[in-house]
Write an enzyme that holds these catalytic residues in place. Structure first.
Site, PDB file in Angstrom:
ATOM      1  N   GLY A 132       0.858  -1.156  -0.064  1.00  0.00           N
ATOM      2  CA  GLY A 132      -0.219  -0.183   0.110  1.00  0.00           C
ATOM      3  C   GLY A 132       0.921   1.116   0.034  1.00  0.00           C
ATOM      4  O   GLY A 132       0.438   2.307   0.507  1.00  0.00           O
ATOM      5  N   SER A 135       2.017   2.093  -5.348  1.00  0.00           N
ATOM      6  CA  SER A 135       2.855   1.801  -6.409  1.00  0.00           C
ATOM      7  C   SER A 135       2.150   2.539  -7.736  1.00  0.00           C
ATOM      8  O   SER A 135       2.777   2.598  -8.659  1.00  0.00           O
ATOM      9  CB  SER A 135       3.113   0.316  -6.532  1.00  0.00           C
ATOM     10  OG  SER A 135       2.043  -0.383  -6.402  1.00  0.00           O
ATOM     11  N   ASP A 179      -1.393  10.681  -2.699  1.00  0.00           N
ATOM     12  CA  ASP A 179      -0.280   9.852  -3.054  1.00  0.00           C
ATOM     13  C   ASP A 179       0.414  10.313  -4.154  1.00  0.00           C
ATOM     14  O   ASP A 179       1.726  10.134  -4.658  1.00  0.00           O
ATOM     15  CB  ASP A 179      -0.743   8.363  -3.232  1.00  0.00           C
ATOM     16  CG  ASP A 179      -2.240   8.192  -4.200  1.00  0.00           C
ATOM     17  OD1 ASP A 179      -2.776   9.462  -4.393  1.00  0.00           O
ATOM     18  OD2 ASP A 179      -2.628   7.295  -4.383  1.00  0.00           O
TER      19      ASP A 179
HETATM   20  O1  PMV Z   1      -4.756   3.169   1.124  1.00  0.00           O
HETATM   21  P1  PMV Z   1      -4.141   4.131   0.800  1.00  0.00           P
HETATM   22  O2  PMV Z   1      -2.664   4.104   1.348  1.00  0.00           O
HETATM   23  O3  PMV Z   1      -3.979   4.310  -0.546  1.00  0.00           O
HETATM   24  O4  PMV Z   1      -4.608   5.586   1.074  1.00  0.00           O
HETATM   25  C1  PMV Z   1      -5.982   6.123   1.024  1.00  0.00           C
HETATM   26  C2  PMV Z   1      -6.129   7.341   1.838  1.00  0.00           C
HETATM   27  C3  PMV Z   1      -7.678   7.724   1.744  1.00  0.00           C
HETATM   28  O5  PMV Z   1      -7.654   9.062   2.254  1.00  0.00           O
HETATM   29  C4  PMV Z   1      -8.675   6.785   2.111  1.00  0.00           C
HETATM   30  C5  PMV Z   1      -7.965   7.920   0.335  1.00  0.00           C
HETATM   31  C6  PMV Z   1      -7.225   9.072  -0.395  1.00  0.00           C
HETATM   32  O6  PMV Z   1      -7.266   9.087  -1.625  1.00  0.00           O
HETATM   33  O7  PMV Z   1      -7.048   9.940   0.173  1.00  0.00           O
END
Ligand code: PMV
Length: 347
Positions: A132, A135, A179
């Site tokens: 997680g 990638s 991300d």
């Molecule tokens: O699951 P991850 O590590 O991709 O994190 C998601 C985080 C959320 O806030 C739930 C979704 C987002 O896009 O911000």
């Protein structure tokens, strides 16, 4: 023909998951495990992809078929990134959603851009897609930056962010883009969707310990679960988001002043709120308990929940004990360097 390799870091959400999707801020750090994409232009109209880490080998299709037919799961982000680059930068079509507007800077370009007849891409990951660490977003960013460089489009970070975020939304339908921001800009960022604020928090490192639960989480499923809860109980969820937003503001101050004790307490409070949102799992509860009992300042899950990783903040002298606490609870400690450099050209 010339080749170019670009790498981009993975990410870990430090504070603010879920609430960030609904306009509150979050804090994300870029991690030292990187994704790489090597791109080569071809003089035939073919898209080729080798992505062995996600079980894609010998994948090929005509350029005019990008984005159509059944795309293997592991090829989706790269293929859509190429398609979006073609449509938005090379052909200069209108970009939606709004967040991708600045990509218009590439409109109507000629020269090398016009020569992007076909493309061959190889991706390689320094980390398992199971963790997680983002990638998919990191490979999307690598591909867009690499094509931008090799064609001479020279998109700036903002344009790369916008196009990569659009690509992620085209595939996933939802997500805050935190991300993508970590992959493009690196460091530790205070972030508000859809890239409304991307503010680097200047710190060299964080005493973070990362524990993998061994359980794969599906971010979109968790996001949907939370939005169902919000439909049933709008006021409760709204209050949770507001409280998370407040914690993020306090966490920003604590990070900048390296006040790890306060930051740890804020992690614990954020974890409680995530539990109230129903996204923690027993495995996390045990790993977090293990880390805290061993002397961590604080601990919480990181990301959507339901699985993937948790993080703990630890005094240096307690590092080994905290790692042992996580391992005894069945977690796997992953060595991670935080706040690393964003997307960069490797050769
Ligand atoms: O699951 P991850 O590590 O991709 O994190 C998601 C985080 C959320 O806030 C739930 C979704 C987002 O896009 O911000």
């Amino acid at each position: 023909m010339k080749k170019i390799t670009v790498s981009a870091p993975g990410k870990l959400m430090l504070f603010g998951e879920h609430a960030v999707v609904y306009g509150r801020p979050c804090i994300v750090t870029a991690v030292g495990q990187r994704m790489r994409a090597t791109v080569e232009l071809l003089d035939k109209p073919v898209f080729e992809l080798e992505a062995p880490d996600v079980k894609v080998t010998g994948y090929k299709k005509p350029m005019d078929q990008l984005g159509v037919d059944d795309i293997p799961k592991g090829a989706k982000f790269v293929e859509m990134a190429v398609k979006n680059f073609m449509e938005n930068v090379i052909l200069g079509n209108e970009v939606t959603p709004e967040s991708a507007r600045s990509v218009d800077s590439g409109r109507g370009r000629h020269g090398d851009l016009a020569r992007m007849t076909g493309i061959s891409i190889t991706t390689q990951s320094e980390f398992s897609s199971q963790f997680g660490f983002g990638s998919s977003s990191a490979s999307t960013v690598c591909v867009i930056k690499a094509i931008s460089e090799i064609t001479g489009a020279n998109l700036d970070n903002r344009a790369i962010f916008d196009l990569a975020y659009k690509t992620v939304l085209d595939i996933q339908g939802k997500g805050s883009g935190f991300d993508v921001a970590a992959a493009v800009y690196g460091g530790t960022l205070y972030y508000i969707t859809p890239g409304k604020t991307i503010e680097p928090l200047n710190i060299e490192s964080l005493p973070l310990i990362v524990g993998y639960s061994g359980i794969k989480a599906d971010t979109v499923t968790l996001m949907n679960q939370v939005s169902e809860l919000a439909q049933e109980n709008p006021q409760m969820v709204e209050d949770i988001y507001n409280n998370i937003g407040k914690l993020v503001e306090q966490a920003k101050v604590a990070i900048l002043s390296k006040d790890w004790t306060t930051l740890g307490e804020l992690m614990n409070s954020n974890q409680k709120l995530l539990e109230n949102l129903g996204v923690s799992i027993e495995k996390f509860d045990n790993m977090i308990l293990g880390a805290k009992a061993a002397g961590a300042y604080g601990a919480k899950l990181s990301g959507a929940g339901g699985g993937d990783c948790m993080i703990a903040l630890s005094p240096e002298e307690k590092t080994q004990a905290v790692k042992d606490g996580i391992t005894s609870a069945g977690g796997q400690v992953i060595e991670v360097e935080a706040s690393v450099q964003g997307a960069r050209i490797e050769d």
